[in-house]
Design a protein around this motif. Structure first.
Motif, PDB file in Angstrom:
ATOM      1  N   LEU B 280       0.826  -1.200   0.000  1.00  0.00           N
ATOM      2  CA  LEU B 280       0.000   0.000   0.000  1.00  0.00           C
ATOM      3  C   LEU B 280       0.860   1.249   0.000  1.00  0.00           C
ATOM      4  O   LEU B 280       0.628   2.190  -0.764  1.00  0.00           O
ATOM      5  N   VAL B 281       1.902   1.263   0.845  1.00  0.00           N
ATOM      6  CA  VAL B 281       2.758   2.436   0.942  1.00  0.00           C
ATOM      7  C   VAL B 281       3.465   2.691  -0.391  1.00  0.00           C
ATOM      8  O   VAL B 281       3.505   3.818  -0.887  1.00  0.00           O
ATOM      9  N   ALA B 282       3.990   1.603  -0.975  1.00  0.00           N
ATOM     10  CA  ALA B 282       4.681   1.759  -2.263  1.00  0.00           C
ATOM     11  C   ALA B 282       3.729   2.310  -3.322  1.00  0.00           C
ATOM     12  O   ALA B 282       4.096   3.174  -4.121  1.00  0.00           O
ATOM     13  N   ARG B 283       2.499   1.812  -3.289  1.00  0.00           N
ATOM     14  CA  ARG B 283       1.517   2.304  -4.247  1.00  0.00           C
ATOM     15  C   ARG B 283       1.259   3.793  -4.072  1.00  0.00           C
ATOM     16  O   ARG B 283       1.219   4.556  -5.037  1.00  0.00           O
ATOM     17  N   LEU B 284       1.081   4.178  -2.804  1.00  0.00           N
ATOM     18  CA  LEU B 284       0.798   5.593  -2.542  1.00  0.00           C
ATOM     19  C   LEU B 284       1.985   6.448  -2.947  1.00  0.00           C
ATOM     20  O   LEU B 284       1.822   7.529  -3.516  1.00  0.00           O
ATOM     21  N   LEU B 285       3.209   5.962  -2.657  1.00  0.00           N
ATOM     22  CA  LEU B 285       4.402   6.730  -3.036  1.00  0.00           C
ATOM     23  C   LEU B 285       4.485   6.883  -4.549  1.00  0.00           C
ATOM     24  O   LEU B 285       4.796   7.963  -5.052  1.00  0.00           O
ATOM     25  N   ARG B 286       4.211   5.771  -5.255  1.00  0.00           N
ATOM     26  CA  ARG B 286       4.247   5.838  -6.715  1.00  0.00           C
ATOM     27  C   ARG B 286       3.227   6.850  -7.234  1.00  0.00           C
ATOM     28  O   ARG B 286       3.505   7.631  -8.130  1.00  0.00           O
ATOM     29  N   LEU B 287       2.048   6.824  -6.600  1.00  0.00           N
ATOM     30  CA  LEU B 287       0.992   7.731  -6.999  1.00  0.00           C
ATOM     31  C   LEU B 287       1.439   9.170  -6.781  1.00  0.00           C
ATOM     32  O   LEU B 287       1.268  10.044  -7.634  1.00  0.00           O
ATOM     33  N   ARG B 288       2.072   9.421  -5.625  1.00  0.00           N
ATOM     34  CA  ARG B 288       2.513  10.775  -5.314  1.00  0.00           C
ATOM     35  C   ARG B 288       3.591  11.218  -6.289  1.00  0.00           C
ATOM     36  O   ARG B 288       3.594  12.339  -6.776  1.00  0.00           O
ATOM     37  N   HIS B 289       4.503  10.280  -6.596  1.00  0.00           N
ATOM     38  CA  HIS B 289       5.566  10.593  -7.538  1.00  0.00           C
ATOM     39  C   HIS B 289       4.979  10.988  -8.902  1.00  0.00           C
ATOM     40  O   HIS B 289       5.369  12.001  -9.487  1.00  0.00           O
ATOM     41  N   LEU B 290       4.010  10.173  -9.357  1.00  0.00           N
ATOM     42  CA  LEU B 290       3.388  10.469 -10.645  1.00  0.00           C
ATOM     43  C   LEU B 290       2.717  11.834 -10.628  1.00  0.00           C
ATOM     44  O   LEU B 290       2.816  12.608 -11.577  1.00  0.00           O
ATOM     45  N   ARG B 291       2.062  12.123  -9.501  1.00  0.00           N
ATOM     46  CA  ARG B 291       1.382  13.405  -9.386  1.00  0.00           C
ATOM     47  C   ARG B 291       2.385  14.549  -9.499  1.00  0.00           C
ATOM     48  O   ARG B 291       2.150  15.555 -10.162  1.00  0.00           O
ATOM     49  N   ARG B 292       3.540  14.369  -8.855  1.00  0.00           N
ATOM     50  CA  ARG B 292       4.569  15.416  -8.883  1.00  0.00           C
ATOM     51  C   ARG B 292       5.114  15.612 -10.278  1.00  0.00           C
ATOM     52  O   ARG B 292       5.288  16.741 -10.738  1.00  0.00           O
TER      53      ARG B 292
END
Lengths: 433, 363
Positions: B280-292
């Motif tokens: 879950l954490v990795a997913r959220l981090l990936r999502l945040r990275h993509l957003r950035r």
């Protein structure tokens, strides 16, 4: 409390003792509620969510006991409900938040919660608390420990649950059969799902003391699956499932009281399973037995029809066939019974006039069917099945009329009788359409 | 050997053999059949007790295997009538068989030496007391022999049919087309699950076998995309659950089997949250990275397109950013030397930033 009062009188009439009365009433109430709510679980293809939920209730029971230090039924029920709920949320989180599929997620929630429950249970047992004895009744259930207060509590909870189902029947129905449509016409699916799940949690909690966490799922699934065989209408299904559930409860409770060392919970489960078996086999329309008979009859009819055509082919213009040429004894008798063939002179068989009409009807049917397959379905000639098919049952009347009219135009030479009861359509008006 | 070590090794063997066959259950979406088998196996064990009066290990495994296959075929039979769906069929079959087992145990306590506790918690704590004797020779601990042989058989099964199992799991259509019978593979696997379940049942009990069958493979499934790695991780997780479970049970004085399931659950939660691949954490981090990355792309192409500069207020208005996002995006771009802040407080592209903006435009 009129149910309880009524039942107590009934119990007194039968000369039942106090414990047995409680057991029977408790089991009946449980079966009723489990059956009704199980219908929604089964229809929503979430049968085994109830299983996970029941197992997930165990740690709650143990924690409630550890916190309150008492085995008051209500406190334990609240604990069970809370942890059952957490189990459902965990299930949802795993399915939504990871690549784990629903089946594995159910298995994970079920076994881990149960493991935690067992760990807590053994811990309680080993602390040597005198009051803990009987806490393991929540595993397989121990209906004999039901006291009147428990039964009253179960009855009240059931009444509330059933009242909610009655009030929100339309909403739950829509949610079960077409959740997207329910959302589109403005019913909020999430609160409804939450409510429905909560009701199932309550049903599970009601059953814990009687059948236990391991077997509770059967009381959700079995009555609903049985009821489904008897009707296609949800309202009737709910009523029947409630009835079947209550019946299983009463039968199980009475049997286990009459026969020594027959545990109540498993007996109730087996009673419910027996009802399912009977329903799946013998229910009108859906019963497997009737379907088998229907299929057998159908095959038989096709066999007989095929024999009749063979016979006609062999007979040719003379209308008679020598007996030794025929090997199909039983089928031949069937033809005779229908009056399609009769015994002719010199141990030969002859087609009767009705038989000849039947042959022409069958040939006509075949011709129409071939035409349908060849033209409407665009099948190549070699793929067209030449057997006599019962197309009247398969094709819509309009199509059939069109095809027959076409045939009639083309085959003026030989008059083939129409199937009985067909509306005669003038080829001219048919062509004008 | 200390009794502590015997229990731990027994647990590790249970965890390892269950995890091995469990991987296929999880991958083939048949976890619930495993659940059903582990319940109905009780009937097989009770049946062998009842008819032979003894607890011969071989007969137990055979009896339980038979009931396991019976469970699977009953579910299939009910399913094929088309009257009951598969999930409900599973939920009909195993409670009925389990109930039969429980009734046998309570009806004939003198012939069936099983008690409810054994059925539920297993007897792993007693593993040091049972020894395996042949012709009067003491050959060591019985649990080692039974579980060791079972683990070896499972390993053999998976090793010999690795290719077939893998293909049938990931591409059943192709497997059937090139001649691996899906029925044989299905029932072979179910037989392996049943046999493993009954051997493990003795140690950890009916329901907790499910934990060992399903939880470690699910944990492994969250950690890798390769089948061989998944086996290794599942076996490792299973063994770790056993060791951790023993320690937990000792420290709070509870059932070892329950504690093993609890630890397996904790490891699953850890993988669920922290797996580098699917957590879950990795997913959220990936999502945040993509957003950035996306937000920076917006910023760069906006500045490029408007020849020059824009201040924070314009950006926020243009892209509906809140103050924090706008600040974070510009700060990041300044730090990486793509954008610089002018004296008037507006932002313009640097030389490097213009290059990056062209890259964004080129996609």
């Amino acid at each position: 409390m009129s149910i309880v009062a009524g039942y107590l009188m009934f119990g007194v009439d039968l000369g039942l003792d106090y414990t047995l009365r409680n057991v029977i009433l408790g089991s009946a109430v449980l079966g009723l509620v489990g059956g009704v709510l199980g219908c929604f679980a089964v229809l929503r293809r979430q049968s085994l969510v109830g299983d996970a939920l029941a197992h997930a209730a165990l740690p709650g029971v143990c924690l409630a006991f550890m916190l309150t230090g008492a085995k008051g039924t209500f406190g334990l029920m609240v604990g069970a409900a809370i942890s059952g709920w957490i189990g459902t949320l965990a299930l949802l989180a795993i399915v939504r938040g990871s690549r784990i599929k629903e089946d594995a997620a159910l298995g994970v929630v079920l076994s881990v919660f149960f493991g935690v429950g067992i760990l807590l249970l053994t811990r309680i047992q080993r602390t040597g608390d005198a009051a803990q004895s009987g806490l393991d009744r929540f595993l397989f259930g121990q209906a004999a420990t039901l006291v009147e207060r428990d039964v009253q509590l179960m009855a009240v909870l059931s009444a509330v649950v059933l009242a909610i189902v009655w009030l929100l029947f339309k909403e739950f129905k829509l949610l079960s059969f077409d959740p997207d449509f329910a959302a589109a016409v403005g019913f909020a699916p999430t609160p409804l799902t939450v409510l429905l799940t909560t009701l199932i949690v309550v049903a599970v909690v009601i059953g814990l003391q009687t059948v236990g966490v391991v077997l509770m799922v059967a009381l959700l699934i079995a009555p609903a699956s049985a009821a489904r065989q008897w009707t296609n209408r949800l309202g009737r299904m709910l009523a029947l499932a409630g009835l079947f559930g209550a019946l299983s409860g009463v039968v199980g409770a009475v049997l286990s009281a009459r026969i020594s060392r027959l545990p109540t919970g498993p007996t109730i489960v087996l009673a419910a399973t027996a009802i399912v078996a009977v329903s799946v086999l013998f229910a009108p329309e859906r019963g497997v037995l009737w379907a088998g008979i229907r299929q057998w009859r159908h095959r038989r009819r096709l066999q007989v029809a095929a024999l009749l055509r063979d016979l006609a082919d062999r007979a040719g213009a003379t209308g008679r066939v020598d007996a030794p040429a025929l090997a199909a004894g039983g089928d031949l008798r069937a033809l005779r019974r229908r009056g399609w063939v009769g015994a002719g002179p010199d141990s030969a068989w002859v087609l009767t006039p009705t038989g000849e009409t039947e042959v022409r009807r069958a040939r006509r049917q075949e011709a129409v069917w071939k035409r349908y397959l060849g033209r409407q379905m665009n099948l190549p000639p070699e793929a067209i099945h030449h057997g006599v098919m019962e197309m009247e049952r398969v094709l819509p009347d309009d199509t059939l009329r069109l095809l027959e009219a076409e045939l009639a135009r083309e085959e003026a030479a030989e008059a083939i009788p129409r199937r009985p009861g067909t509306v005669v359509v003038d080829p001219g008006t048919e062509a004008a359409r | 050997m200390s009794s502590e070590l015997v229990v731990i090794i027994t647990g590790v063997l249970v965890g390892a053999s269950c995890a091995l066959v469990g991987c296929f259950l999880v991958l083939r979406r048949m976890a619930l059949l495993g659940d059903a088998i582990s319940h109905s196996v009780l009937l097989g064990i009770v049946g062998v007790f009842f008819f032979t009066g003894g607890r011969s290990a071989l007969l137990m495994v055979l009896g339980a295997g038979a009931v396991g296959l019976l469970t699977v075929s009953l579910v299939e039979l009910i399913n094929r009538t088309g009257r009951v769906r598969e999930d409900a069929a599973i939920g009909l079959v195993f409670p009925a068989l389990f109930s039969l087992g429980v009734i046998f145990v309570s009806r004939f306590p003198s012939r069936v030496h099983l008690d409810v506790e054994h059925v539920l918690y297993g007897e792993i704590a007693y593993a040091p007391f049972y020894r395996f004797e042949l012709f009067g020779l003491d050959l060591g601990y019985r649990s080692f022999w039974m579980l060791g042989i079972m683990a070896a058989l499972d390993l053999l099964f998976v090793g010999l049919f690795y290719k077939e199992l893998k293909l049938a799991t990931f591409d059943p259509g192709l497997a059937a087309a090139i001649g691996f019978s899906p029925v044989v593979i299905h029932y072979g696997l179910m037989a392996a699950v049943s046999a493993t379940t009954v051997v493990a049942f003795d140690s950890v009990g009916a329901i907790l076998v499910v934990a060992m069958l399903i939880v470690p493979p699910s944990t492994a499934y969250l950690l890798t995309d390769r089948l061989t790695t998944m086996f290794a991780l599942a076996v490792g997780t299973g063994a770790a659950s056993a060791v951790g479970g023993y320690w937990l049970a000792r420290s709070i004085d509870g059932s070892i089997a329950g504690a093993m399931a609890t630890v397996a659950g904790l490891l699953f939660v850890a993988a669920f949250l922290l797996s580098p691949l699917h957590g879950l954490v990795a997913r959220l981090l990936r999502l945040r990275h993509l957003r950035r990355v996306f937000a920076r792309g917006l910023l760069l192409s906006h500045l490029e397109g408007h020849h020059g500069s824009a201040d924070l207020a314009t950006l926020r208005c243009r892209f509906l950013w809140n103050a924090r996002t706008a600040a974070a995006v510009t700060r990041g771009a300044v730090r990486d030397g793509l954008v610089r802040e002018t004296t008037s407080g507006a932002y313009t592209l640097t030389e490097q930033g213009r290059g990056a903006a062209r890259d964004v435009a080129a996609g």
